[in-house]
Design a protein around this motif. Structure first.
Motif, PDB file in Angstrom:
ATOM      1  N   ARG A  40       0.832  -1.205   0.000  1.00  0.00           N
ATOM      2  CA  ARG A  40       0.000   0.000   0.000  1.00  0.00           C
ATOM      3  C   ARG A  40       0.868   1.258   0.000  1.00  0.00           C
ATOM      4  NH1 ARG A  40      -3.090  -3.588   3.213  1.00  0.00           N
ATOM      5  NH2 ARG A  40      -2.090  -2.929   5.152  1.00  0.00           N
ATOM      6  N   LEU A  88       1.016   4.141  -2.869  1.00  0.00           N
ATOM      7  CA  LEU A  88       0.815   5.551  -2.535  1.00  0.00           C
ATOM      8  C   LEU A  88       1.955   6.414  -3.082  1.00  0.00           C
ATOM      9  CD1 LEU A  88      -1.288   7.209  -1.009  1.00  0.00           C
ATOM     10  CD2 LEU A  88       0.009   6.820   1.082  1.00  0.00           C
ATOM     11  N   ALA A 141      -6.251   8.871  -1.603  1.00  0.00           N
ATOM     12  CA  ALA A 141      -7.015   7.711  -1.136  1.00  0.00           C
ATOM     13  C   ALA A 141      -7.943   7.205  -2.239  1.00  0.00           C
ATOM     14  CB  ALA A 141      -7.825   8.090   0.105  1.00  0.00           C
ATOM     15  N   THR A 199      -5.849   5.502  -5.112  1.00  0.00           N
ATOM     16  CA  THR A 199      -5.201   4.237  -4.747  1.00  0.00           C
ATOM     17  C   THR A 199      -6.207   3.181  -4.293  1.00  0.00           C
ATOM     18  OG1 THR A 199      -4.861   5.075  -2.505  1.00  0.00           O
ATOM     19  CG2 THR A 199      -3.028   5.326  -4.077  1.00  0.00           C
ATOM     20  N   LEU A 239      -7.491   3.141  -1.334  1.00  0.00           N
ATOM     21  CA  LEU A 239      -7.250   2.881   0.085  1.00  0.00           C
ATOM     22  C   LEU A 239      -8.275   3.621   0.942  1.00  0.00           C
ATOM     23  CD1 LEU A 239      -3.349   3.325   0.174  1.00  0.00           C
ATOM     24  CD2 LEU A 239      -4.631   1.178   0.048  1.00  0.00           C
ATOM     25  N   THR A 258      -4.847   5.748   4.488  1.00  0.00           N
ATOM     26  CA  THR A 258      -4.062   6.698   3.694  1.00  0.00           C
ATOM     27  C   THR A 258      -3.376   7.723   4.580  1.00  0.00           C
ATOM     28  OG1 THR A 258      -5.591   6.435   1.834  1.00  0.00           O
ATOM     29  CG2 THR A 258      -4.182   8.388   1.818  1.00  0.00           C
TER      30      THR A 258
END
Length: 273
Positions: free
Chosen positions: A35, A39, A56, A59, A61, A66
Motif C-alpha cells: 500500500r 501511494l 485515497a 489508490t 485505500l 491513507t
C-alpha cells in the motif's frame, strides 16, 4: 512330509509428521508495504502535489489508512507535505537519483563493450575527481586483456596515457598540487624522469590532444587516451595494445576517437557515474 513355515516379523513404523504445505506466493507479501509503494507511485504522478483524499481515492485505500501511511512516509522523508498537498521527499529523490546513476553506468559499460569488440582492444574509462585519478570502467576480453595494474594507477598518472591525458586537462595549479601528492618516479626505462620534464610535456600538450605512451607504465604495452571535458570534469577514454602491435596504436585510437565523436553528446551525460 512335514513342512516348516517361516513367519515374518512386522515392526510397526510410527507415522511421520507431515511437512507443512508451502504457503501460497502471496502469503509472504506485506500488505502495508504494498500500500505504501502504491501511494508513493500515485504521489509521483502528481507533479504539483495531491491532497490525501484524492490519493485515497486514486489508490483505492481507506482514508484512515491513507492518512496513517502518509504520516509515516513524511516522517521517513519519502514524502513531504506543503499546504495540504503531498510531494515526493528527499529520500525518494535520492532513490531516483541512484537509479539514474545505475542506468548511466550501464550505458557506459555497454558502450565500452561495443567499442572493444569493434576495434579489438581493451577500452578504459577514467575521470579526474576531487584530486584523484579514478579508472571507473574497463572492458576487455581474454584474448585482449587489460593492462595489469601492477602499480597504483592513482599514484602513477605521470606514467600512463590515462593519467597524462587527465593531467593535461588541468590548469597549472591543479597539476602541481597533484604532483605534490604523487611525485614522478621512474617505473620503466621509458618513464618521464622528473616533475619538471612531465610539466614541460603537459604544457606542450593541447587540452584536447590525443595522448600516447609507449612502455612508460608497463614494459611490453603501449597506450593511447582521448580527452573528454564536460564542464569542470576531466575524463578520458583509453585503449592499450601489446608493444609488438604498436603500429596499430594510432589507427585504433583514431577509430575510437571517431566512434566517440559520433555519440559524445549522449556519452557525456554519463561522465559522473
Amino acid at each position: 512330509m512335514a513342512t516348516t513355515g517361516t513367519s515374518a516379523h512386522l515392526t510397526a513404523v510410527p507415522p511421520q509428521p507431515r511437512s507443512p504445505a508451502p504457503p501460497p506466493p502471496t502469503a509472504t507479501l506485506i500488505g502495508s508495504v504494498q500500500r505504501a509503494v502504491r501511494l508513493l507511485e500515485t504521489v509521483a504522478g502528481h507533479a504539483y502535489g495531491a491532497p490525501a483524499k484524492q490519493l485515497a481515492r486514486e489508490t483505492g485505500l481507506a482514508l484512515p489508512t491513507t492518512y496513517h501511511l502518509l504520516r509515516t512516509l513524511v516522517h521517513e522523508g519519502y514524502l513531504r507535505r506543503d499546504k495540504g498537498l503531498f510531494f515526493l521527499g528527499e529520500a525518494a529523490e535520492r532513490l531516483s537519483g541512484s537509479g539514474a546513476r545505475q542506468k548511466r553506468r550501464s550505458k557506459v559499460v555497454d558502450t565500452l563493450a561495443r567499442w572493444r569488440d569493434a576495434i579489438g582492444v581493451p577500452v578504459y574509462y577514467a575521470v579526474y575527481r576531487e584530486g584523484e585519478i579514478e579508472v571507473l570502467c574497463v572492458s576487455d576480453t581474454p584474448g585482449n586483456p587489460a593492462v595489469e595494474e601492477w602499480a597504483d594507477f592513482r599514484e602513477t598518472g605521470h606514467a600512463h596515457a590515462i593519467g597524462q591525458c587527465l593531467l593535461a586537462q588541468l590548469d597549472g595549479a591543479a597539476r602541481r598540487d597533484h604532483l605534490s601528492r604523487y611525485p614522478v618516479r621512474p617505473l620503466t626505462p621509458y618513464t618521464v624522469r622528473d616533475d619538471h620534464d612531465l610539466l614541460r610535456r603537459l604544457d606542450r600538450t593541447r587540452r584536447m590532444d590525443l595522448v600516447t605512451e609507449r612502455q612508460e607504465y608497463a614494459p611490453g604495452t603501449v597506450c593511447a587516451a582521448i580527452p573528454i571535458t564536460v564542464g569542470a570534469t576531466a575524463a578520458s577514454i583509453a585503449l592499450s595494445l601489446p608493444a609488438h602491435q604498436g603500429d596499430r596504436l594510432l589507427p585504433a585510437a583514431q577509430h575510437l576517437q571517431a566512434e566517440l565523436g559520433r555519440m559524445l553528446g549522449s556519452f557525456a551525460l554519463s561522465i559522473s557515474i
